[in-house]
Design a protein around this motif. Structure first.
Motif, mmCIF file in Angstrom:
data_model
loop_
_atom_site.group_PDB
_atom_site.id
_atom_site.type_symbol
_atom_site.label_atom_id
_atom_site.label_comp_id
_atom_site.label_asym_id
_atom_site.label_seq_id
_atom_site.Cartn_x
_atom_site.Cartn_y
_atom_site.Cartn_z
ATOM 1 N N SER A 120 0.832 -1.203 0.000
ATOM 2 C CA SER A 120 0.000 0.000 0.000
ATOM 3 C C SER A 120 0.878 1.270 0.000
ATOM 4 O O SER A 120 0.559 2.264 -0.665
ATOM 5 C CB SER A 120 -0.920 -0.115 1.207
ATOM 6 N N ILE A 121 2.009 1.235 0.706
ATOM 7 C CA ILE A 121 2.929 2.394 0.729
ATOM 8 C C ILE A 121 3.457 2.664 -0.681
ATOM 9 O O ILE A 121 3.560 3.814 -1.105
ATOM 10 C CB ILE A 121 4.105 2.116 1.707
ATOM 11 N N GLN A 122 3.751 1.595 -1.417
ATOM 12 C CA GLN A 122 4.337 1.760 -2.750
ATOM 13 C C GLN A 122 3.292 2.140 -3.808
ATOM 14 O O GLN A 122 3.625 2.349 -4.966
ATOM 15 C CB GLN A 122 5.089 0.486 -3.140
ATOM 16 N N ARG A 123 2.014 2.191 -3.381
ATOM 17 C CA ARG A 123 0.971 2.663 -4.301
ATOM 18 C C ARG A 123 0.246 3.857 -3.697
ATOM 19 O O ARG A 123 -0.888 4.179 -4.094
ATOM 20 C CB ARG A 123 -0.045 1.547 -4.578
ATOM 21 N N ASP A 124 0.875 4.543 -2.754
ATOM 22 C CA ASP A 124 0.231 5.670 -2.075
ATOM 23 C C ASP A 124 0.106 6.858 -3.043
ATOM 24 O O ASP A 124 1.129 7.397 -3.507
ATOM 25 C CB ASP A 124 1.092 6.047 -0.854
ATOM 26 N N PRO A 125 -1.143 7.292 -3.356
ATOM 27 C CA PRO A 125 -1.304 8.388 -4.327
ATOM 28 C C PRO A 125 -0.733 9.715 -3.830
ATOM 29 O O PRO A 125 -0.497 10.617 -4.635
ATOM 30 C CB PRO A 125 -2.828 8.491 -4.506
ATOM 31 N N ASN A 126 -0.475 9.839 -2.522
ATOM 32 C CA ASN A 126 0.145 11.077 -2.016
ATOM 33 C C ASN A 126 1.639 11.131 -2.315
ATOM 34 O O ASN A 126 2.268 12.168 -2.165
ATOM 35 C CB ASN A 126 -0.038 11.196 -0.491
ATOM 36 N N VAL A 127 2.188 9.992 -2.695
ATOM 37 C CA VAL A 127 3.631 9.942 -2.950
ATOM 38 C C VAL A 127 3.919 9.667 -4.418
ATOM 39 O O VAL A 127 4.813 10.251 -5.017
ATOM 40 C CB VAL A 127 4.275 8.811 -2.088
ATOM 41 N N TRP A 128 3.132 8.779 -4.999
ATOM 42 C CA TRP A 128 3.399 8.327 -6.374
ATOM 43 C C TRP A 128 2.332 8.873 -7.323
ATOM 44 O O TRP A 128 1.134 8.709 -7.056
ATOM 45 C CB TRP A 128 3.391 6.797 -6.435
ATOM 46 N N GLU A 129 2.783 9.441 -8.426
ATOM 47 C CA GLU A 129 1.828 9.910 -9.434
ATOM 48 C C GLU A 129 1.284 8.696 -10.202
ATOM 49 O O GLU A 129 2.069 7.784 -10.516
ATOM 50 C CB GLU A 129 2.585 10.825 -10.408
ATOM 51 N N ASN A 130 0.012 8.685 -10.502
ATOM 52 C CA ASN A 130 -0.635 7.521 -11.143
ATOM 53 C C ASN A 130 -0.081 6.208 -10.572
ATOM 54 O O ASN A 130 0.564 5.416 -11.269
ATOM 55 C CB ASN A 130 -0.406 7.537 -12.658
ATOM 56 N N PRO A 131 -0.325 5.983 -9.274
ATOM 57 C CA PRO A 131 0.392 4.902 -8.585
ATOM 58 C C PRO A 131 0.136 3.506 -9.133
ATOM 59 O O PRO A 131 0.968 2.621 -8.974
ATOM 60 C CB PRO A 131 -0.118 5.004 -7.144
ATOM 61 N N ASN A 132 -1.011 3.292 -9.795
ATOM 62 C CA ASN A 132 -1.298 1.926 -10.248
ATOM 63 C C ASN A 132 -0.807 1.654 -11.669
ATOM 64 O O ASN A 132 -1.019 0.574 -12.202
ATOM 65 C CB ASN A 132 -2.799 1.637 -10.147
ATOM 66 N N GLU A 133 -0.180 2.667 -12.284
ATOM 67 C CA GLU A 133 0.304 2.461 -13.663
ATOM 68 C C GLU A 133 1.741 1.992 -13.687
ATOM 69 O O GLU A 133 2.551 2.441 -12.877
ATOM 70 C CB GLU A 133 0.204 3.777 -14.440
ATOM 71 N N PHE A 134 2.039 1.124 -14.658
ATOM 72 C CA PHE A 134 3.418 0.670 -14.851
ATOM 73 C C PHE A 134 4.154 1.730 -15.651
ATOM 74 O O PHE A 134 3.870 1.945 -16.831
ATOM 75 C CB PHE A 134 3.408 -0.670 -15.606
ATOM 76 N N HIS A 135 5.050 2.436 -14.986
ATOM 77 C CA HIS A 135 5.717 3.558 -15.646
ATOM 78 C C HIS A 135 7.176 3.622 -15.152
ATOM 79 O O HIS A 135 7.510 4.416 -14.268
ATOM 80 C CB HIS A 135 4.943 4.846 -15.283
ATOM 81 N N PRO A 136 8.055 2.773 -15.719
ATOM 82 C CA PRO A 136 9.440 2.690 -15.219
ATOM 83 C C PRO A 136 10.167 4.031 -15.245
ATOM 84 O O PRO A 136 11.059 4.273 -14.441
ATOM 85 C CB PRO A 136 10.105 1.694 -16.166
ATOM 86 N N GLU A 137 9.759 4.914 -16.172
ATOM 87 C CA GLU A 137 10.446 6.202 -16.331
ATOM 88 C C GLU A 137 10.518 6.966 -15.012
ATOM 89 O O GLU A 137 11.438 7.756 -14.796
ATOM 90 C CB GLU A 137 9.728 7.070 -17.378
ATOM 91 N N ARG A 138 9.541 6.763 -14.126
ATOM 92 C CA ARG A 138 9.508 7.532 -12.874
ATOM 93 C C ARG A 138 10.788 7.315 -12.052
ATOM 94 O O ARG A 138 11.172 8.155 -11.261
ATOM 95 C CB ARG A 138 8.277 7.179 -12.049
ATOM 96 N N PHE A 139 11.443 6.155 -12.274
ATOM 97 C CA PHE A 139 12.642 5.868 -11.470
ATOM 98 C C PHE A 139 13.920 6.428 -12.099
ATOM 99 O O PHE A 139 14.968 6.422 -11.454
ATOM 100 C CB PHE A 139 12.802 4.353 -11.271
ATOM 101 N N LEU A 140 13.824 6.894 -13.366
ATOM 102 C CA LEU A 140 15.049 7.367 -14.006
ATOM 103 C C LEU A 140 15.592 8.606 -13.302
ATOM 104 O O LEU A 140 16.795 8.807 -13.215
ATOM 105 C CB LEU A 140 14.798 7.645 -15.498
#
Ligand code: HEM
Length: 459
Positions: A398-418
């Motif tokens: 749940s922390i890793q999908r928290d919408p207060n921290v992650w934008e579009n938390p349920n989408e697979f978007h590897p770019e966010r980590f670049l």
């Protein structure tokens, strides 16, 4: 007027007691939580996917809530700040484990790294595992083996794709991981022809053990029922434990006599552990034969399914997300070249593949609630009292999908980590904890990352 001495004594006592009572701040309450039934508490209302069920409860009761699971008080935390409070600010206090009875049955009475409480014995075993088994030199010595195993599997999958026949990729990955693992454990001790039969037996057993570890056991929630073992889970686990023990004994019997060889000449984990057992026989915390076997069991049970699941999820996401697939292929072509094969040395030059790995572990952490922690002393977390020995779940999913921290938390978007360099695998950013954090962070952290990356881009 003379005041009698006893009156002074009484007055002083009253003032001291009042001062003490006023000074002592009231104990904060227990965390809030849903009402349960008498005796069974909230047990009948649990849903199969605990991490999603706990996320839903957090929306109703707040980021920290409590459940009464039978007679077991359980607290669940669902935000990065609370995870930080437990895993960083109060790390030592929360470094004990809540050990299920089935885990005790398979780990020589809870004698392994995963289940030992925070103690000198645990520190000694963990040091052995990280410094002697999973060190760079030891891992490098298995490089040729990893390369061969992965190439064979890749060739097999390629041939199947040419024949257009269906393959269960998960099974193939599991076999690869198991072959790598058993070779690291005792590949130099057991002869190749014997390895095959030991391997097949071992694979089936490990699958059964992992499956049974996930089954809820009523004896864990009502310790007074434990001696009846109503579901027969502990009995079943003991059967598996005996089979596992016989396999370990077989491998130990086949081991060559190491004589007085030093560490450098040990060629697999078993040889290294047996050597340490002999060297440390007279130390304050000796390594026993049961410690050796328990550590081997940790490696294979903790390391196989976790790695396999992660690669499977990554591949499924890549198939679904063609843009990411194209970008991955482009990166590999650029760095490695179309006609070459990926080597482990390429990994540092493949940032997009590392990002895929992180994004996969963000969306699908293989241990979504971590291994339950347990406080050694009563304490306060998030303004609530958490009594000694409470079972603690940290809802990493749940922390890793928290919408207060992650934008579009349920989408697979590897770019966010670049651009998010702070998110490494070592649990320093409390919004990304796939391997946990603090003292009880995954002991295999040195191994899974390169292995998974290597496998993934070869496949
Ligand atoms: C993708 C692969 C893996 C993932 C996602 C993973 C994740 C985890 C997590 C979340 C924990 C619990 C942390 C906590 O409770 O705070 C853990 C503990 C552990 N893992 Fe891993 N793991 C992986 C691979 C491995 C491998 C390959 C090994 C061994 C070779 C391993 C050995 C262990 C051990 C021994 C512990 C217990 C540590 C302790 O309690 O001190 N893991 N792992």
């Amino acid at each position: 007027m003379d005041v009698p001495p006893y009156a002074i004594l009484v007055l002083t006592t009253i003032i001291t007691v009042l001062w003490f009572l006023l000074k002592r701040s009231p104990q904060p309450p227990l965390p809030p939580g849903p009402r349960g039934l008498r005796i069974v508490g909230n047990l009948p209302f649990l849903k199969p996917n605990l991490h999603t069920y706990f996320r839903d409860l957090a929306q109703e009761y707040g980021p920290i809530f409590r459940l009464n699971l039978g007679s077991k008080l359980t607290v669940v935390v669902n935000t990065r700040s609370l995870a930080r409070e437990i895993l960083k600010e109060q790390d030592i206090n929360f470094s004990n484990r809540d050990v299920p009875l089935t885990a005790r049955a398979i780990s020589y009475g809870g004698l392994d790294i995963v289940w030992l409480p925070y103690s000198t014995e645990w520190r000694m075993l963990r040091k052995v595992c990280v410094l002697k088994l999973l060190n760079r030199k030891m891992l490098d010595s298995f490089y040729a083996l990893r390369r061969k195993e992965i190439r064979e599997r890749t060739r097999f999958l390629y041939e199947k794709s040419q024949e257009k026949s269906a393959v269960n990729v998960g099974d193939q990955l599991f076999v690869t991981m198991m072959n790598l693992m058993t070779n690291m454990l005792w590949g130099s001790s057991v002869k190749a022809e014997e390895m095959k039969s030991v391997g097949t037996e071992f694979k089936g057993l490990v699958s059964d053990i992992t499956r049974l570890l996930g089954e809820p056991n009523v004896s864990d929630f009502f310790p007074w029922l434990a001696r009846f073992d109503l579901q027969g889970l502990v009995k079943q686990k003991r059967v598996y434990a005996r089979e596992l023990d016989a396999i370990f004994d077989g491998a130990i019997e086949k081991m060559p006599n190491l004589g007085s060889k030093d560490d450098g000449e040990c060629k697999d984990f078993l040889q290294q552990l047996m050597k340490l057992k002999d060297q440390e026989a007279n130390s304050e915390v000796p390594i026993t034969i049961n410690h050796v076997k328990a550590v081997l069991a940790d490696m294979v049970i903790g390391g196989t399914d976790t790695s396999t699941n992660t690669i499977e999820f990554a591949m499924a996401e890549l198939i679904k997300n063609q843009e990411s697939m194209k970008r991955t292929q482009h990166e590999v072509d650029e760095v490695v070249g179309k006609d070459n094969i990926v080597e482990e040395s390429h990994i540092t030059k493949l940032p997009y593949i590392v990002a895929i790995m992180k994004e996969t572990l963000r969306l699908y952490p293989t241990v979504p609630l971590l291994v339950p922690h347990r406080p050694a002393e009563t304490t306060v977390v998030g303004g609530y009292t958490v009594p000694k020995d409470t079972k603690i779940f940290i809802n990493v999913w749940s922390i890793q999908r928290d919408p207060n921290v992650w934008e579009n938390p349920n989408e697979f978007h590897p770019e966010r980590f670049l651009d998010k360099k702070s998110c490494d695998f070592h649990g320093t950013d409390y919004s990304f904890l796939p391997f946990g954090s603090g003292r009880r962070i995954c002991a295999g952290l040195a191994r899974p990352v390169p292995a998974i990356r290597q496998l993934k881009h070869l496949l």
